[in-house]
Write an enzyme that holds these catalytic residues in place. Structure first.
Site: not given
Ligand SMILES: NC(=O)c1ccc[n+]([C@@H]2O[C@H](COP(=O)([O-])OP(=O)(O)OC[C@H]3O[C@@H](n4cnc5c(N)ncnc54)[C@H](OP(=O)(O)O)[C@@H]3O)[C@@H](O)[C@H]2O)c1
Length: 258
Positions: A16-17, A64-65, A144, A157, A187-188, A193
């Site tokens: 997810g980079a 794709d993981v 999370s 989730y 994190p909160g 995105e």
């Molecule tokens: N933002 C928040 O408030 C928050 C809070 C707590 C936890 N989190 C967790 O933090 C992590 C990162 O989220 P983020 O906030 O950085 O969101 P984000 O900007 O939407 O990034 C998510 C990343 O995951 C990748 N991804 C999704 N499905 C995938 C798949 N099947 N295979 C490979 N890559 C995949 C996306 O890449 P592609 O679409 O290019 O594949 C993207 O790079 C997630 O696990 C999320 O649950 C987020």
């Protein structure tokens, strides 16, 4: 370790980079002289990152993981200079929808389980043996606050993130005696995105989540992770929970008849 050398000689595999936390951490590691294997599904994002970074320290891989064969092939075919992975940032994940369990889409539930649980587990299974053989490594699993604190619409989730917490602690138990650290990073609210994905591309609904608040940024998250990657190697951060100051807890909800 000098101020900017904490990542030198380290190779990070980041799922997810292409946006959010993963992208921010990839940039920090590259800036500090480390190597990064940046992965995600969106090839255009990966190509743009490679062009912008313009460094042999970055390897981008479309992955794709949720596809175990892609994971196996990616790890088996790493170029020699990227094979000895030191850091696994198990971050690819998503929330889909906010409907109650009785109305939610089963397909969304399956995708969250396939990504947040199975994807993370498969990557760990593919990368951990190499870490054990080198007796060195850092695994940071992204959970999370939703894994600890329930909220309406968080059903599957939150449950996937509770899995991440317990899986991380169980890895610690299995890795006793090895120089491998494991952290459940929880994190909160963070503006990435994430909400746009959750609301199926509805930018207005996503913007409402962060309106008039100061959420965490992706770089706040990367800075926090850098902090524990900098710690002396005998210190393990088991679980770390961070929130923006503007976010806190509510009282229990009580349904009353009138
Ligand atoms: N933002 C928040 O408030 C928050 C809070 C707590 C936890 N989190 C967790 O933090 C992590 C990162 O989220 P983020 O906030 O950085 O969101 P984000 O900007 O939407 O990034 C998510 C990343 O995951 C990748 N991804 C999704 N499905 C995938 C798949 N099947 N295979 C490979 N890559 C995949 C996306 O890449 P592609 O679409 O290019 O594949 C993207 O790079 C997630 O696990 C999320 O649950 C987020």
């Amino acid at each position: 370790m000098t101020e900017n050398s904490w990542a030198k000689g380290r190779i990070a595999f980041i799922s997810g980079a292409t946006s959010g936390f993963g992208h921010a951490l990839a940039r920090r590691i590259l800036a500090a002289g480390g190597k990064v294997i940046a992965t995600g599904r969106r090839a255009d994002r990966l190509a743009a990152f490679a062009a912008e970074a313009a460094t042999p320290n970055l390897l981008t891989l479309q992955l794709d993981v949720t596809k175990p064969t892609e994971i196996t092939a990616a790890i088996a075919n790493l170029p020699p200079a990227f094979q000895a992975i030191d850091i696994l940032f198990n971050n690819a994940g998503l929330a889909l929808g906010i409907k109650g369990a009785h109305e939610a889409s089963l397909q969304d539930w399956d995708t969250m389980i396939a990504t947040n649980i199975s994807g993370l587990v498969h990557l760990t299974h593919a990368i951990l043996p190499g870490m054990v053989s080198r007796n060195r490594g850092d695994i940071i699993n992204v959970g999370s606050v939703a894994g600890s604190y329930p909220y309406p619409g968080g059903n599957v989730y939150g449950a996937t993130k509770a899995f991440v917490h317990q899986f991380s602690l169980n890895l610690r138990a299995d890795l006793l005696g090895k120089n491998i650290r494991v952290t459940s990073f929880e994190p909160g609210m963070c503006e990435t995105e994430f909400s746009e994905v959750r609301f199926a591309g509805d930018k207005a609904a996503a913007a409402k989540v962060y309106a008039s608040a100061k959420p965490l940024s992706a770089d706040d998250v990367a800075l926090t992770i850098e902090g524990f990657l900098r710690l002396p190697s005998h210190i393990n951060v088991n679980t770390i929970e961070i929130m923006p100051v503007c976010q806190a807890f509510s009282p229990f909800a009580v349904h009353r008849e009138n």
